[in-house]
Design an enzyme around this catalytic site. Sequence first.
Site, PDB file in Angstrom:
ATOM      1  CE  LYS A   1      40.670  48.248  38.695  1.00 46.58           C
ATOM      2  NZ  LYS A   1      42.057  48.011  39.262  1.00 46.58           N
TER       3      LYS A   1
ATOM      4  CG  ASP B   1      42.922  50.910  40.640  1.00 47.67           C
ATOM      5  OD1 ASP B   1      41.892  51.224  40.561  1.00 47.67           O
ATOM      6  OD2 ASP B   1      43.663  49.948  40.133  1.00 47.67           O
TER       7      ASP B   1
ATOM      8  CG  HIS C   1      39.416  44.016  36.027  1.00 45.65           C
ATOM      9  ND1 HIS C   1      40.190  43.616  36.846  1.00 45.65           N
ATOM     10  CD2 HIS C   1      40.214  44.890  35.040  1.00 45.65           C
ATOM     11  CE1 HIS C   1      41.540  43.983  36.630  1.00 45.65           C
ATOM     12  NE2 HIS C   1      41.602  44.838  35.812  1.00 45.65           N
TER      13      HIS C   1
HETATM   14  P1  NDP Z   1      51.910  52.435  34.840  1.00 43.98           P
HETATM   15  O1  NDP Z   1      51.864  53.387  33.633  1.00 43.98           O
HETATM   16  O2  NDP Z   1      51.628  52.988  36.023  1.00 43.98           O
HETATM   17  O3  NDP Z   1      53.578  51.910  35.097  1.00 43.98           O
HETATM   18  C1  NDP Z   1      54.063  51.332  35.781  1.00 43.98           C
HETATM   19  C2  NDP Z   1      55.644  50.859  35.530  1.00 43.98           C
HETATM   20  O4  NDP Z   1      56.305  52.325  35.394  1.00 43.98           O
HETATM   21  C3  NDP Z   1      56.157  50.144  36.473  1.00 43.98           C
HETATM   22  O5  NDP Z   1      57.170  49.187  35.662  1.00 43.98           O
HETATM   23  C4  NDP Z   1      57.198  51.005  37.371  1.00 43.98           C
HETATM   24  O6  NDP Z   1      58.092  50.369  37.767  1.00 43.98           O
HETATM   25  C5  NDP Z   1      57.371  52.232  36.472  1.00 43.98           C
HETATM   26  N1  NDP Z   1      57.323  53.587  36.993  1.00 43.98           N
HETATM   27  C6  NDP Z   1      56.697  54.051  38.160  1.00 43.98           C
HETATM   28  N2  NDP Z   1      56.988  55.250  38.301  1.00 43.98           N
HETATM   29  C7  NDP Z   1      58.078  55.586  37.413  1.00 43.98           C
HETATM   30  C8  NDP Z   1      58.608  56.641  37.235  1.00 43.98           C
HETATM   31  N3  NDP Z   1      58.648  57.722  38.024  1.00 43.98           N
HETATM   32  N4  NDP Z   1      59.636  56.876  36.438  1.00 43.98           N
HETATM   33  C9  NDP Z   1      59.914  55.677  35.402  1.00 43.98           C
HETATM   34  N5  NDP Z   1      59.248  54.532  35.630  1.00 43.98           N
HETATM   35  C10 NDP Z   1      58.216  54.538  36.562  1.00 43.98           C
HETATM   36  O7  NDP Z   1      51.108  51.011  34.503  1.00 43.98           O
HETATM   37  P2  NDP Z   1      50.300  50.002  35.207  1.00 43.98           P
HETATM   38  O8  NDP Z   1      49.667  49.222  34.321  1.00 43.98           O
HETATM   39  O9  NDP Z   1      50.768  49.770  36.578  1.00 43.98           O
HETATM   40  O10 NDP Z   1      48.990  50.950  35.571  1.00 43.98           O
HETATM   41  C11 NDP Z   1      48.767  51.678  36.721  1.00 43.98           C
HETATM   42  C12 NDP Z   1      47.637  51.217  37.519  1.00 43.98           C
HETATM   43  O11 NDP Z   1      46.444  51.026  36.901  1.00 43.98           O
HETATM   44  C13 NDP Z   1      47.757  49.656  37.811  1.00 43.98           C
HETATM   45  O12 NDP Z   1      48.841  49.466  38.882  1.00 43.98           O
HETATM   46  C14 NDP Z   1      46.428  49.212  38.247  1.00 43.98           C
HETATM   47  O13 NDP Z   1      46.130  49.676  39.337  1.00 43.98           O
HETATM   48  C15 NDP Z   1      45.615  49.792  37.133  1.00 43.98           C
HETATM   49  N6  NDP Z   1      45.530  48.897  36.062  1.00 43.98           N
HETATM   50  C16 NDP Z   1      44.113  48.811  35.546  1.00 43.98           C
HETATM   51  C17 NDP Z   1      43.920  47.804  34.518  1.00 43.98           C
HETATM   52  C18 NDP Z   1      42.673  47.795  34.138  1.00 43.98           C
HETATM   53  O14 NDP Z   1      42.285  46.740  33.224  1.00 43.98           O
HETATM   54  N7  NDP Z   1      41.583  48.317  34.834  1.00 43.98           N
HETATM   55  C19 NDP Z   1      45.049  47.454  33.521  1.00 43.98           C
HETATM   56  C20 NDP Z   1      46.396  47.823  33.936  1.00 43.98           C
HETATM   57  C21 NDP Z   1      46.550  48.548  35.124  1.00 43.98           C
HETATM   58  P3  NDP Z   1      58.541  50.295  39.413  1.00 43.98           P
HETATM   59  O15 NDP Z   1      57.224  49.588  39.933  1.00 43.98           O
HETATM   60  O16 NDP Z   1      59.803  49.423  39.317  1.00 43.98           O
HETATM   61  O17 NDP Z   1      58.914  51.529  39.887  1.00 43.98           O
END
Ligand code: NDP
Length: 276
Positions: free
Chosen positions: A80, A50, A113
Amino acid sequence: MVSPKAVPSIKLNNGVLMPQLGLGVFKTQEGEEVRNAVRWAIEAGYRHIDTASLYENEQGVGEAIRESGVPREEIFVTTKVWNTEQGYDQTLKAFDASLKRLGFDYVDLYLVHWPGRDKYIETYKALEKLLADGYVRAIGVSNFKEHHLEKLMAETNVVPVVNQVECHPRLQQTALLEYCTSKGIVLEAWAPLMKGDLDRPALVRMAEKYGKTPAQVVLRWNVQRGVIVIPKSVRKERIESNADIFDFELTAEEMAEIAAMDENFRYGKDPDEFLF
Ligand code: NDP
């Protein structure tokens, strides 16, 4: 590592199959960081990525998919159109630019988006054109509330296949999930890991019971509700463990206990207030 076959696919309202687990790459740096994350994900069994033009990493996503050796058609790619690219002609141009950066000749799913202020209808009509012309396999929306969906469906022809919204135990979107399901729209969860804010006693207890992590528990909870999850990580071990959620099942009591954690709390913006 999970077998890609262990990851369920959801049949969208146009018949296209979408893996229920994908890798999110928001805030993953273009270049080596995103190429590594996508490579590790594909090695770990993910077949769904994504991205978005906003994330400025479409090029690395495309490169990593090509370098993986897995056929393009076996990987489901979402991108998006960003708010500043909205409008019919601008969206067609933005899509063309995304496609070039990805280096593909089609994308699987193209999303609006955010609804923004007032251009989402004409923007979505451009998505309908891209669908009709065969450049995208499916079209949908993101951050749409029920009122946005009602207006969209009244004024356009193609029912969105998904609505990607913030969704996790603190913001469960239960009413929106029911509404979308009734219209044949699949809910897809962004921030499914609550941005990593997972240290909650009930989640820790359930994780210990199953020999899992709180991250795996919250992903599993959404999967059991029929929601698509796209956890983000740039770390190999987390990318692997976030996918390892298809060998245990939360009980009805545990599902209910998590249901009671809803606080209507947003880590991100409220779509009604993100008006640009
Ligand atoms: P998430 O809820 O996926 O959280 C990501 C965070 O959690 C990062 O800081 C990551 O750190 C940490 N993390 C990952 N795995 C673990 C784990 N197993 N244990 C503890 N911490 C963990 O948030 P996102 O905002 O990234 O949402 C996911 C995806 O959704 C985005 O990447 C994007 O593709 C999409 N999105 C879409 C939006 C929209 O408006 N349509 C808005 C926001 C996101 P690290 O990388 O250091 O592991």
